[in-house]
Write a protein that holds these residues in place. Structure first.
Motif, short mmCIF file in Angstrom:
data_model
loop_
_atom_site.label_atom_id
_atom_site.label_comp_id
_atom_site.label_asym_id
_atom_site.label_seq_id
_atom_site.Cartn_x
_atom_site.Cartn_y
_atom_site.Cartn_z
N THR A 38 0.93 -1.27 -0.04
CA THR A 38 -0.10 0.02 -0.13
C THR A 38 0.80 1.44 0.12
O THR A 38 2.07 1.39 0.16
CB THR A 38 -0.91 0.05 1.29
N VAL A 39 0.18 2.48 -0.33
CA VAL A 39 0.85 3.82 -0.29
C VAL A 39 1.45 3.90 0.93
O VAL A 39 2.59 4.31 1.36
CB VAL A 39 -0.08 4.83 -0.67
N THR A 40 0.65 3.58 2.11
CA THR A 40 1.11 3.78 3.51
C THR A 40 2.51 2.99 3.81
O THR A 40 3.28 3.15 4.60
CB THR A 40 0.10 3.42 4.56
N THR A 41 2.42 1.70 3.42
CA THR A 41 3.42 0.78 3.73
C THR A 41 4.71 1.40 3.09
O THR A 41 5.94 1.45 3.55
CB THR A 41 3.10 -0.72 3.36
N CYS A 43 5.39 4.40 2.10
CA CYS A 43 5.86 5.59 2.55
C CYS A 43 6.42 5.39 4.16
O CYS A 43 7.40 6.05 4.47
CB CYS A 43 4.74 6.71 2.81
N GLU A 44 5.92 4.86 4.90
CA GLU A 44 6.35 4.48 6.02
C GLU A 44 7.77 3.70 5.74
O GLU A 44 8.88 4.19 6.81
CB GLU A 44 5.61 3.38 6.94
N SER A 49 6.48 11.21 3.68
CA SER A 49 4.80 11.48 4.07
C SER A 49 4.12 11.17 2.54
O SER A 49 4.84 11.21 1.46
CB SER A 49 4.87 12.90 4.35
N ARG A 50 2.74 10.63 2.81
CA ARG A 50 2.35 10.27 1.56
C ARG A 50 2.00 11.61 0.86
O ARG A 50 1.93 11.23 -0.55
CB ARG A 50 0.88 9.71 2.24
N ASN A 51 1.82 12.74 1.38
CA ASN A 51 1.56 13.78 0.43
C ASN A 51 2.59 14.26 -0.34
O ASN A 51 2.43 14.52 -1.36
CB ASN A 51 1.41 15.02 1.67
#
Length: 143
Positions: A38-41, A43-44, A49-51
């Motif tokens: 995922t995008v969250t995974t 970026c973490e 940041s996702r932004n």
């Protein structure tokens, strides 16, 4: 989920960190991790940041989408194989049911025929007893 070593991002730009994190997610996918990246995974893992990903790194976002689609399509093909094997098993079971139904019909017909023969023999015996009346003697051992 398997434990993977942490990625060293010392001195790298956000774009390079995202690219390395994306490669790490692809490597995890190849290693058999079942979770869709995922995008969250991403970026973490990259420490971004996702932004930032959405605003400045659309090319990496599209690569992530491709990676997700590849994993989803591989799951679909696995499910398709599962569906195919289930359909084959269902066809075999239906064939067995048809054979069992034929066997039940055969045994039922044999039982009806045996029952009819037995009824006929009992009827013949009763007719013989009626005609003979008291003339029938039972032979047995004398005590």
């Amino acid at each position: 989920m398997k434990d993977f070593p942490a990625i060293d991002f010392a001195g790298q730009t956000p774009h390079a960190r995202l690219r390395c994190a994306l490669h790490e997610l692809a490597r995890r996918q190849i290693a058999g991790e079942r979770q869709v990246p995922t995008v969250t995974t991403l970026c973490e893992l990259a420490g971004v940041s996702r932004n930032t990903l959405y605003r400045y790194h659309r090319d990496l976002l599209y690569e992530l989408v491709k990676l997700q689609r590849r994993q989803i399509s591989s799951r679909r093909s696995a499910r398709s194989n599962d569906t195919t094997s289930l359909r084959e098993e269902n066809a075999r079971l239906q064939d067995q049911i048809a054979k069992l139904a034929a066997l039940v019909d055969h045994y039922y017909a044999a039982w009806k025929e045996a029952r009819s023969l037995l009824d006929r023999r009992e009827h013949e015996l009763s007719e013989l007893r009626r005609k003979a009346g008291n003339k029938i003697r039972v032979f047995g051992s004398r005590g």
